[in-house]
Design a protein around this motif. Structure first.
Motif, short mmCIF file in Angstrom:
data_model
loop_
_atom_site.label_atom_id
_atom_site.label_comp_id
_atom_site.label_asym_id
_atom_site.label_seq_id
_atom_site.Cartn_x
_atom_site.Cartn_y
_atom_site.Cartn_z
N GLU A 619 0.82 -1.21 0.00
CA GLU A 619 0.00 0.00 0.00
C GLU A 619 0.86 1.26 0.00
O GLU A 619 0.59 2.22 -0.72
CB GLU A 619 -0.92 -0.01 1.22
CG GLU A 619 -1.93 1.12 1.26
CD GLU A 619 -2.99 1.00 0.19
OE1 GLU A 619 -3.48 2.05 -0.27
OE2 GLU A 619 -3.31 -0.14 -0.20
N LEU A 620 1.92 1.26 0.80
CA LEU A 620 2.77 2.45 0.88
C LEU A 620 3.53 2.68 -0.42
O LEU A 620 3.67 3.81 -0.88
CB LEU A 620 3.74 2.32 2.06
CG LEU A 620 3.11 2.28 3.45
CD1 LEU A 620 4.19 2.15 4.52
CD2 LEU A 620 2.28 3.52 3.71
N VAL A 621 4.04 1.62 -1.01
CA VAL A 621 4.78 1.77 -2.26
C VAL A 621 3.83 2.16 -3.39
O VAL A 621 4.18 2.96 -4.27
CB VAL A 621 5.54 0.47 -2.60
CG1 VAL A 621 6.17 0.56 -3.98
CG2 VAL A 621 6.62 0.22 -1.56
N ALA A 622 2.61 1.63 -3.38
CA ALA A 622 1.63 2.03 -4.40
C ALA A 622 1.32 3.52 -4.30
O ALA A 622 1.23 4.22 -5.31
CB ALA A 622 0.35 1.21 -4.23
N ALA A 623 1.17 4.01 -3.07
CA ALA A 623 0.93 5.44 -2.89
C ALA A 623 2.12 6.26 -3.35
O ALA A 623 1.97 7.31 -3.99
CB ALA A 623 0.63 5.73 -1.41
N SER A 624 3.33 5.77 -3.05
CA SER A 624 4.53 6.47 -3.48
C SER A 624 4.63 6.52 -4.99
O SER A 624 4.97 7.53 -5.59
CB SER A 624 5.76 5.78 -2.88
OG SER A 624 6.95 6.34 -3.38
N THR A 625 4.32 5.39 -5.64
CA THR A 625 4.37 5.32 -7.10
C THR A 625 3.36 6.26 -7.73
O THR A 625 3.65 6.96 -8.71
CB THR A 625 4.11 3.88 -7.57
OG1 THR A 625 5.06 3.01 -6.95
CG2 THR A 625 4.22 3.77 -9.08
N GLN A 626 2.15 6.28 -7.17
CA GLN A 626 1.12 7.17 -7.70
C GLN A 626 1.53 8.62 -7.58
O GLN A 626 1.29 9.43 -8.48
CB GLN A 626 -0.20 6.94 -6.95
CG GLN A 626 -1.36 7.79 -7.46
CD GLN A 626 -1.78 7.39 -8.86
OE1 GLN A 626 -1.65 6.23 -9.25
NE2 GLN A 626 -2.27 8.34 -9.62
N LYS A 627 2.18 8.97 -6.48
CA LYS A 627 2.65 10.35 -6.30
C LYS A 627 3.67 10.70 -7.38
O LYS A 627 3.64 11.79 -7.95
CB LYS A 627 3.28 10.51 -4.91
CG LYS A 627 3.83 11.91 -4.63
CD LYS A 627 4.42 11.97 -3.24
CE LYS A 627 5.12 13.30 -3.00
NZ LYS A 627 4.18 14.42 -2.93
N GLY A 628 4.58 9.75 -7.68
CA GLY A 628 5.56 10.00 -8.74
C GLY A 628 4.91 10.19 -10.09
O GLY A 628 5.31 11.06 -10.88
N GLN A 629 3.87 9.39 -10.38
CA GLN A 629 3.17 9.53 -11.66
C GLN A 629 2.45 10.88 -11.75
O GLN A 629 2.44 11.52 -12.81
CB GLN A 629 2.16 8.39 -11.81
CG GLN A 629 2.81 7.02 -11.97
CD GLN A 629 1.80 5.90 -11.97
OE1 GLN A 629 0.63 6.11 -11.66
NE2 GLN A 629 2.26 4.70 -12.29
N MET A 630 1.86 11.31 -10.65
CA MET A 630 1.18 12.60 -10.64
C MET A 630 2.17 13.74 -10.88
O MET A 630 1.89 14.70 -11.59
CB MET A 630 0.44 12.79 -9.31
CG MET A 630 -0.72 11.84 -9.11
SD MET A 630 -1.32 11.77 -7.40
CE MET A 630 -1.88 13.45 -7.18
#
Length: 674
Positions: A619-630
């Motif tokens: 969950e934490l890495v998914a949130a981190s990845t999404q932030k990078g994509q944004m």
């Protein structure tokens, strides 16, 4: 007399609040229980004549000043439930914001005496005695005349009788009800009038906002605005809100009121401009900016007004602690704290702590009777040794220099207990602070037991008995916590802010509302926190073991993502391999100390433990990845097509291994969407 069944029942419930000795005939009688007043048959009470009533149940006070005014009703000290019940059941009910004035006027018609009572007209400049001859309920105003004899109190001597008569004529003898304080009467006839005006006054001073009427009426105004603002008001009165948050709220409120005033003036000027003029276009742009600013301020106000969101988001407190630095002579001092120093204790200290290396240069030793005075005397590089004992302090430990605070013995033998009202217990801003072998006990607090504003704080072999939240790691701060026990927090045991670093190893976090709370870091202005959790036991918390706060819009975006990133795929392979490897570990090497006993894990328990750790990492890495994509998308929209991925990606450093999650009310991991 105005009133009726509804008003009569409301009056009795309001008037029976506990308080000092009553005046008049009520002072000789024991007030009826509140429950009896709430549920008493309304028909029987509405038929009572004035002669049967026991007199006033309200108190009185004399207005301050040089003029001898008559006593007025004391109504400003009502309890929370009294105001809550009045607004919910009798005044506002389920009205919309646009209907507040109408509902209030209808209520006043039922309970307010239309004439025959006197009041003190109170303003910021003067106070004057007036007599009410009529009430304009729709306008929430009273028609008044000057009382005879003329009584006026003001620091300015120009308010003569003629001057005041002229002022009243300019106002058409109509005054706002909230500016009137009803003159005391012990017969009980004007109790309802005094209480009704108090509720109107309190509402427009503390609850109503000038922009409320323009907001959408999605659901009733009481639930949306009145209740949270009323609760916040009493939380502040009862010292349940940090002082810094109170300052933030009042500043935000002032900013919002000022911006809204500018917006109204701009909107008014637009209506007078000719269409398609250049000035109108400029004003439109300014209006949109003001509108956006107002909406942001209103959102921040709502976060503070909502008790749950106030706890989840907190506020960025700026610590004003100034570091002393190194002593002018460059000397480092060892501070010894002991309530009583015995020869045996002194000999042990010399042997174990103070004279371990005879060849080492001599050090200065200072003795203190309490730990607070020792910390206040510290400079950069000092050491504080706390001897066994129970120390009670009433101040805040403000540690701004890099020092070591260590207990001489076991944590349960060295107890530092904070009593008395106060915001914080331990405030850390030093570059490198070390605290070990001490038990901290917190009472009557409104903030966490330990707050790290910036710098690194190491907590080892400590016990933290919390009152509100536990340890808070602010942005740019670092916490290294190991072999410690934290429990009893009414909020989260540990709060991790964006841009911070938190390393937790071999700790117990239990019997809190939430175990660990990770604040929202998806905003473009936030850095991703670095989190390491190894071999912690997180158990018996009311909510989740670990909670991640994130916006609802992010959750919606995440659900629509069809293809997983390479990082997530690699992560799944890695965690799968970790699970397989962990399953091969011998069962007799896996132990848990959550219940204080050594017990073997079953293989299914081991699998569940690994699964819990992997779920949090995913969950934490998914949130981190999404932030990078944004962030990449925003840069692309700005025309930046070639960006260094290493510089752009703010990958979260996550190491979550070997943690045990047991008996948490909602499970090992959850998200809080806002």
């Amino acid at each position: 007399m105005a009133g009726g069944e509804l008003a009569d029942g409301w009056l009795r419930s309001e008037a029976m609040a506990p308080g000092p000795e009553r005046r008049g005939r009520a002072a000789e009688e024991e007030p009826a229980p509140v429950e009896k007043a709430f549920f008493q048959d309304e028909d029987s009470c509405s038929d009572c004549s004035n002669q049967d009533k026991p007199g006033t149940r309200l108190q009185s006070f004399v207005p301050e000043g040089t003029t001898h005014f008559p006593e007025v009703f004391q109504t400003s000290h009502l309890l929370f439930y009294e105001r809550f019940r009045a607004y919910q059941d009798y005044i506002l009910a389920d009205c919309k914001a646009s209907e507040v004035r109408e509902f209030t006027a209808e209520f006043l018609e039922k309970v307010l005496e239309s004439s025959g009572w006197r009041a003190v007209w109170h303003t910021n400049v003067f106070e004057v005695l007036v007599e009410v001859i009529d009430v304009d309920y729709a306008a929430l105003k009273a028609v008044v005349s000057l009382a005879d004899p003329y009584l006026c109190d003001s620091p300015v001597s120009t308010f003569t009788l003629e001057c005041m008569q002229e002022l009243l004529e300019l106002k058409e003898h109509r005054l706002p009800l909230q500016e009137l304080w009803v003159v005391f009467d012990d017969s009980g006839v004007f109790d309802q009038t005094a209480l009704a005006i108090e509720h109107v006054r309190f509402f427009y001073q503390n609850i109503w906002r000038s922009w409320d009427e323009e907001e959408e009426d999605e659901y009733d105004y009481f639930v949306r605005c009145v209740e949270p603002r009323l609760r916040l008001h009493y939380d502040i009165l009862e010292n349940r809100v940090p002082s810094g948050l109170i300052v933030d709220y009042r500043n935000l409120l002032s900013q919002c009121e000022e911006s809204y005033r500018k917006f109204l003036n701009l909107r008014s000027s637009l209506s007078n401009c000719s269409s398609d003029s250049e000035q109108e276009n400029i004003s439109m742009v300014e209006g949109l900016k003001l509108y956006s600013e107002i909406e942001q301020l209103k959102q921040k106000l709502k976060l503070i007004e909502n008790p749950l969101l106030r706890y989840v988001f907190g506020y960025q407190k700026n610590s004003n602690i100034q570091a002393k630095g190194v002593r002018p002579n460059g000397q480092k001092v060892t501070h010894v704290v002991a309530s009583t120093m015995m020869t045996g204790l002194l000999w042990s200290l010399l042997r174990d702590r103070l004279c371990q290396e005879p060849s080492k240069e001599e050090i200065e030793i200072q003795f203190h009777g309490d730990p607070l005075s020792a910390i206040n005397a510290c400079y950069e590089g000092d050491t504080v040794i706390v001897c066994p004992g129970h120390y009670v302090v009433h101040g805040t430990f403000s540690i701004a220099d890099s020092i070591e605070l260590e207990g001489y013995g076991l944590p349960d033998d060295i107890v530092i207990e904070k009593r008395g009202k106060g915001d914080t217990f331990v405030d850390c801003t030093g570059t490198d602070i070390k605290i070990s072998s001490i038990k901290f006990v917190q009472h009557d607090a409104v903030e966490g037991i330990l707050i790290i504003h910036h710098g690194k704080t190491t907590l080892e072999n400590c016990v933290l008995q919390c009152e509100t939240t536990g340890v808070t790691v602010r942005t740019s701060a670092e916490l290294l916590m190991k072999n410690s026990d934290l429990y009893g927090a009414k909020g989260a045991g540990i709060e991790i802010y964006p841009g911070s670093k938190c390393t937790l190893s071999d700790n117990g976090i239990h019997h809190c509302k939430e175990g660990i709370l990770i604040k929202d870091f998806l905003d473009e202005h936030y850095d991703i926190p670095k989190i390491s959790m190894v071999n912690n036991v997180i158990h018996n918390n009311e909510g989740y073991g670990v909670v991640l706060v994130k916006p609802t819009i992010f959750s919606d975006l995440q659900e629509n993502v069809q293809d997983e990133t390479e990082e997530n795929n690699a992560l799944k392979i890695q965690t799968s391999e970790e699970a397989s490897a962990a399953e091969r570990v011998e069962l007799d090497e896996l132990i848990q100390c959550a219940t204080g006993k050594m017990e073997l894990y079953a293989r299914s328990d081991l699998s569940e433990q690994v699964e819990d750790n992997c779920e949090i990492v995913n969950e934490l890495v998914a949130a981190s990845t999404q932030k990078g994509q944004m962030k990449k998308k925003r840069l692309s929209e700005l025309g930046i097509t070639q960006a260094d991925d290493n510089l752009m990606s703010q990958e979260m450093f996550v190491s979550i291994v070997g943690n045990q999650f047991k008996w948490n009310g909602k499970g090992s991991f959850g998200t809080f969407l806002f």
